[in-house]
Enzyme design. Sequence first.
Site, PDB file in Angstrom:
ATOM      1  N   ASP A  99      16.522  10.500  -8.199  1.00 11.00           N
ATOM      2  CA  ASP A  99      18.084  10.845  -8.096  1.00 11.00           C
ATOM      3  C   ASP A  99      18.466  10.589  -6.816  1.00 11.00           C
ATOM      4  O   ASP A  99      19.275  10.428  -6.364  1.00 11.00           O
ATOM      5  CB  ASP A  99      18.410  11.728  -8.098  1.00 11.00           C
ATOM      6  CG  ASP A  99      18.392  11.733  -9.818  1.00 11.00           C
ATOM      7  OD1 ASP A  99      18.166  10.818 -10.408  1.00 11.00           O
ATOM      8  OD2 ASP A  99      18.466  13.188 -10.388  1.00 11.00           O
TER       9      ASP A  99
ATOM     10  N   LYS B 132      -4.411  10.650   4.567  1.00  9.32           N
ATOM     11  CA  LYS B 132      -4.037   9.861   5.741  1.00  9.32           C
ATOM     12  C   LYS B 132      -3.179  10.769   6.143  1.00  9.32           C
ATOM     13  O   LYS B 132      -1.454  10.683   5.931  1.00  9.32           O
ATOM     14  CB  LYS B 132      -4.076   8.372   5.338  1.00  9.32           C
ATOM     15  CG  LYS B 132      -4.794   6.993   4.042  1.00  9.32           C
ATOM     16  CD  LYS B 132      -4.043   7.315   2.827  1.00  9.32           C
ATOM     17  CE  LYS B 132      -4.926   6.724   2.500  1.00  9.32           C
ATOM     18  NZ  LYS B 132      -6.131   6.189   2.105  1.00  9.32           N
TER      19      LYS B 132
ATOM     20  N   HIS C  12      -9.306  10.548   0.658  1.00 16.49           N
ATOM     21  CA  HIS C  12      -8.321   9.516   0.864  1.00 16.49           C
ATOM     22  C   HIS C  12      -6.663   9.707   1.999  1.00 16.49           C
ATOM     23  O   HIS C  12      -5.883   9.084   1.335  1.00 16.49           O
ATOM     24  CB  HIS C  12      -8.566   8.712  -1.110  1.00 16.49           C
ATOM     25  CG  HIS C  12      -7.717   7.737  -0.973  1.00 16.49           C
ATOM     26  ND1 HIS C  12      -6.560   7.780  -1.457  1.00 16.49           N
ATOM     27  CD2 HIS C  12      -8.098   6.124  -1.135  1.00 16.49           C
ATOM     28  CE1 HIS C  12      -5.963   6.472  -1.496  1.00 16.49           C
ATOM     29  NE2 HIS C  12      -6.758   5.790  -1.438  1.00 16.49           N
TER      30      HIS C  12
ATOM     31  N   HIS D 151       0.611  -1.814  -0.250  1.00 12.25           N
ATOM     32  CA  HIS D 151      -0.140   0.121  -0.154  1.00 12.25           C
ATOM     33  C   HIS D 151       0.674   1.024  -0.100  1.00 12.25           C
ATOM     34  O   HIS D 151       0.511   2.647   0.111  1.00 12.25           O
ATOM     35  CB  HIS D 151      -1.046   0.034   1.260  1.00 12.25           C
ATOM     36  CG  HIS D 151      -2.313   0.610   1.092  1.00 12.25           C
ATOM     37  ND1 HIS D 151      -2.670   1.912   1.784  1.00 12.25           N
ATOM     38  CD2 HIS D 151      -3.060   0.689   0.004  1.00 12.25           C
ATOM     39  CE1 HIS D 151      -3.534   2.407   1.799  1.00 12.25           C
ATOM     40  NE2 HIS D 151      -3.594   1.993   0.510  1.00 12.25           N
TER      41      HIS D 151
ATOM     42  N   LYS E 240       2.877   4.542  -1.354  1.00 13.93           N
ATOM     43  CA  LYS E 240       2.681   4.945  -2.929  1.00 13.93           C
ATOM     44  C   LYS E 240       3.674   5.753  -2.197  1.00 13.93           C
ATOM     45  O   LYS E 240       3.549   7.491  -1.555  1.00 13.93           O
ATOM     46  CB  LYS E 240       1.285   5.333  -2.744  1.00 13.93           C
ATOM     47  CG  LYS E 240       0.190   5.199  -2.813  1.00 13.93           C
ATOM     48  CD  LYS E 240      -0.634   4.699  -1.547  1.00 13.93           C
ATOM     49  CE  LYS E 240      -1.927   3.470  -2.133  1.00 13.93           C
ATOM     50  NZ  LYS E 240      -2.847   4.136  -2.071  1.00 13.93           N
TER      51      LYS E 240
ATOM     52  N   ASP F 271      -2.259  20.047  17.215  1.00 12.46           N
ATOM     53  CA  ASP F 271      -1.283  21.184  18.290  1.00 12.46           C
ATOM     54  C   ASP F 271      -0.646  22.087  16.703  1.00 12.46           C
ATOM     55  O   ASP F 271      -0.499  23.229  17.453  1.00 12.46           O
ATOM     56  CB  ASP F 271      -0.989  20.741  19.151  1.00 12.46           C
ATOM     57  CG  ASP F 271      -1.659  20.575  20.157  1.00 12.46           C
ATOM     58  OD1 ASP F 271      -2.939  20.603  19.756  1.00 12.46           O
ATOM     59  OD2 ASP F 271      -1.256  19.838  21.321  1.00 12.46           O
TER      60      ASP F 271
END
Length: 1269
Positions: A447, A711, A709, A440, A442, A716
């Site tokens: 470089d 996450k 979608h 999962h 991504k 604070d």
Amino acid sequence: MSNNSKSPPNEQHQQQPHPPDVLVQLTESFQHFFQSLSPQYQSMTSLPSINKDSYTSVGSAPTTNNNSNSNSNSNSSNRSLNNSGSSNSGGGGSNSNKKVNNNNNNNNNNNNNNLQSPTQSQFPYHYQYSSKALHDFEEKRKLLIEQLKSVKINLDTQCDDDPISFIKIRMELTKVKTSLETELKSLDELLHTTSEVEEPNPTPIDSITSLLTMIMPSSISNSVTNNTPSSATPLTLSNNNNYTSSSLATSPTTNSSSSSSSSSSSSSTHYYNSSISSNSLSSNLPPSSIPILNTSNNKNSYPNSIIPQGTPLDNPDPNLPRFPQRDHISVKLYVDCDDYFAASAQAIENATREVFITAWFLSPEVYLIRFPSLDERYRLDNLLKRKAMQGVKIFIILWDETKIATFKGSKRAKDKLEELHTNIKVIKHPPIIPIYWSHHQKTLIIDQEIAFVGGVDFCFGRFDTWCHHLIDVNSTLWKGKDYYNPILGDMGDILVPFEDSVDRKKIPRMPWHDVMAGVNGLAARDVALNFILRWNHHKDDYYPQLYFDTTPLSPVGTSQCQLLRSMDEWSGGGRIERSIHTAYVQAIEDANHYIYIENQNFVSTHAPNVWNQISFEIVKRIKRAIRKKEVFRVFIVIPCQQDGKVEETQIKGLMHWQYSTIIRGENTIMKLLRRDCPDVDLTEYICFLSLRTHAFLEGTFVTEQIYVHSKLMIVDDRTIIVGSANINDRSLIGERDSELAFIIRDEIDTIQTKMNGQDYIASRLVFNFRLRLWKEHLGLLPQINYPPHDQINNDINNIVNLNNNNNSNINNNINNNNNEINNNNNNNNNNNSNEINNNNSDGILNNSNSFHHGSVSDNLPPLNPSSNLNSSNKKLPTTTTAAAAATTTTTTTTTTTTTNGTGTTNKQKTSHHRSNSFQGLVLQSPGSNRSNLSSPQDSPQDSPRLKNLAEEISPPPTEQHQHQSPITDINLILENVDTIIHSNEQLPPPPSSTTPPPPPPPLTTTDSVIIEDYKSDGGNLNIENNNSNNTILTNAATSMNNSTSSLSSTSLPTTTTTTTAQQQQQQQQQQQQQQQQQQQQQQQQQQQQQQQQQQQPSQQQQQQQQQLSQQQQLQIKKKRSSISPSTSSNKLLLSGNGSGDSIRVVTDSGSSPRGQPRSMSSLHDHADSSYCQKSNIDLIDPTCSDFYFGVWIATAASNTRIYDTVFPAIPKNSIKTCEQFAQLQKIPVSLADSKLLSEVRGNLVFHPLDFLEGEDLQPSFLFTDDLFQ
């Protein structure tokens, strides 16, 4: 054994007096005794080693081990002191072992033997551990038995309809059964118990599955349970020959246990104390088993492990991160895929050596750049092919999806990409098992110096802007499968990417909201190392080995970043790690004011049999705030429903576990808080929200959720966690899905804000990131009218009037947002609408109504790359805003004066919302009471360079309120057509009949314009469009930002231009011409006012003007499509003439495009200040009651009421069953109720906590709960 071998110790003993031998044996005996009682004794300073040949048998096997390492557990377990009872020591050596000293009598022999204490191997097992530990082991043994029974049930009830699926699932179950039996056997030997579990019924296929299980590599992790006993340190069960290769290890979970870790890992554990420490872990964390160690040769290593020993990556504690905190990192945060795709396109375009990509789902045909049109050059496959032809090595890791659950076309993507060029290598993993879990992560790494981490895949359905448009009938932005709505229709055949999967004229798309983070320096190196470790673990002999770049990098940023992972041996080749969960827990525990969460899922420990502790920590923190009477807010934003049809089994399963965490159950979050705090209004402390929008599609109104979608968690205004991990066990337990995230702080670049009415020091990066998100959710960002909508889409009241056949006054009310081009081309006659809606008055032309803080904007989530990457200097793509707000100091409210049919005037206040009816909640007027959001050096007017530039390019004060006439030629537009901006909302409104037009933005001369090449660093972009009597001015001057946070080891120099004396003279001449033209224009305006009172323009004239405008646009598009890349020199050659033409850049980009990629969002300015002038809303204080209840809660409540009233079939609390939901889908939308949609503000709605409350959502089949947890 010969007598010669025994004589040296005897002779040595005869030469020494008797008392020292007794002391030596006493010392050794006590040492062995303490070692047998305390496994932690290994980490303490041991007593001096004594030569044991003086009192033990030379021929005993453990002697070598004792001499080699007297402090290890294995030595203490293998060490054997010979006594008179050791008659089974074997062979003739038994008699010699009984003789310690031939000159001593039998009594002395007995006394010496009595002084020798039993070793750990001779102790009964139940004496080696505390009663609590033995109780925990017994509980785990019972749990293992129950799990084995569950596995047996699943094996016996397995359906064999699909042979391939049957074999795969049976292999997985058999593997789990073997692992559980091994662990149960170890516990039986430890506890001296006998566990009996009935074997599953045999099948003919068992022989095949057993063979495949032996062939396929198995996962090292031996724990599939969520609740296992705790222990202070790994307990190695290798005390006799039967268990030399088996072990049982548990992770530390309590404060006391974490402080007593073994000496073998103490140095690596201490390495992380400055960032994420195990001492802060909650005492309520249920532990989980860590992988089995291989204790051969006294080394804690893993079979086939690619993790180097003795490094932080070899840390045995799964709760601690493997990567250290990195300081002085430059961070950019990208909201929505429009900005990220543009940044990634530029980053890949400027790659010189390597490109690493990991993806859960990848579509080679996805377009990264879509404005002003779908750019084939920046389609992912074309871009990667172009870079591969230039010699860049491209490595991609894809998840090899489970065919029985989903089909993402990974094989097609792999074949298509590898066919493009030999420099593109693609790996799919895992080959067969594990079936349930996925890769999962991504990431995009350039470089090994720039990295992007978050929740965005390069695939269909992800691209979106902050406006989240629902419709695209003409395939302007979303082509083929990219127009995607899994709630109302499937994606269809992924092998045909450019065929529509749904009817665009009937079904809206599902908008997508996501977040990515870009980092540089050592933080990017850590992401690259994660990729390299995975690649080398997954690859076979065909693919090359990857190597880690160790070139030193210079720190350039101010942020602190730490890479977090959820990994296991199957997914990464190393020890289990769940540091993402640890970071979430610690951040929640340390929160003082608020917690803001956006996540795709929210499944936590308040649901049955769920391990992760996120919801538990949130409830604990809220209870603490209630007990101390603190102001504390928790914002949780999740999707209205999962991305699928509610009648599908997997969607029901996901909804079941999410509702079981939040409200449906006795121990859920809301029920627990209501029971423990009955007199408290929980709305003051926690709210669950979602996002929704609407549009007008082919004669009817449609609505759809904005799929959350992202996450992320903000705490604070000082801490951000952003990555790919959902809040569920799949992402956080470590043994399942592979995940990646960053925890980001910035204690150097701070800003003075407010928190609960008090002065507060926040991180500038985190503060501005929150502003960017909340402005989008509250509707405080300018509208992006691209793709263009129908004329009536933006005026709901007029649509209702049309259906009531009230056609007499249509022309006085219809919104003309999309007809501004026609209005501008016909200033003398065109009065098609007397009521102009200025929804887009926050756009790039009306910059006098927004605050601008130069330094603040530098740290806001970048919207588009303007700085570029080259081989020696690496910079993360930054934003190029489209407004010259740096030279604007006034913040007056603009009003538009309209004329009705009777000749009277009406003033209409502009609004940032979808309709102009909402004027905002007046919470706080802009005055001295508001905190100062910027220091003096942050203000653009305090920059000497910007002051000089403003003096050069700004017109005299007396001319500020005069409409500027065009001064440029159409040829200039066609020459620079790559960067022209022609969206409708950027056009100035037509002059009013009674008042002068609003002041235009400051002008810049063409002498100071630089058309930047993609290899140069930031610059100005001013383009003027001569369209009859009006001017299009677009100013994307990122060089006006006095400080740019760059992701580079070495900052690139800022490109500046100098105005020569000749250019200044030309500028003065141009200003004189402008004054003359302005005088002429004023005369024309007076004539126009008289004509407006006498006659209205005919429809024929309007159509002619519209056709003329369309022809001009087509001419521009044709010119744009005919431009080909330049092929001259690698260096920037600035050429200009004395006629005032713009400076041109000639580059040698080979097959690369000449201009840099741009996002649509970068063409629109959004104020960087927390205060929004148009709506009188101040976002500076997220916890004060005025904002929380007056804006946040009020907006969500109002929008929820409106959507629930207008649309019958959307997830809402009044719908209790799936049958009721299906029936409501047949009811059309009432146009009378649609008038309420004009009051919608932003896209916040309350999450429907009671949706499908009467439906049994729990899946009926077994052994699949962990799929949804």
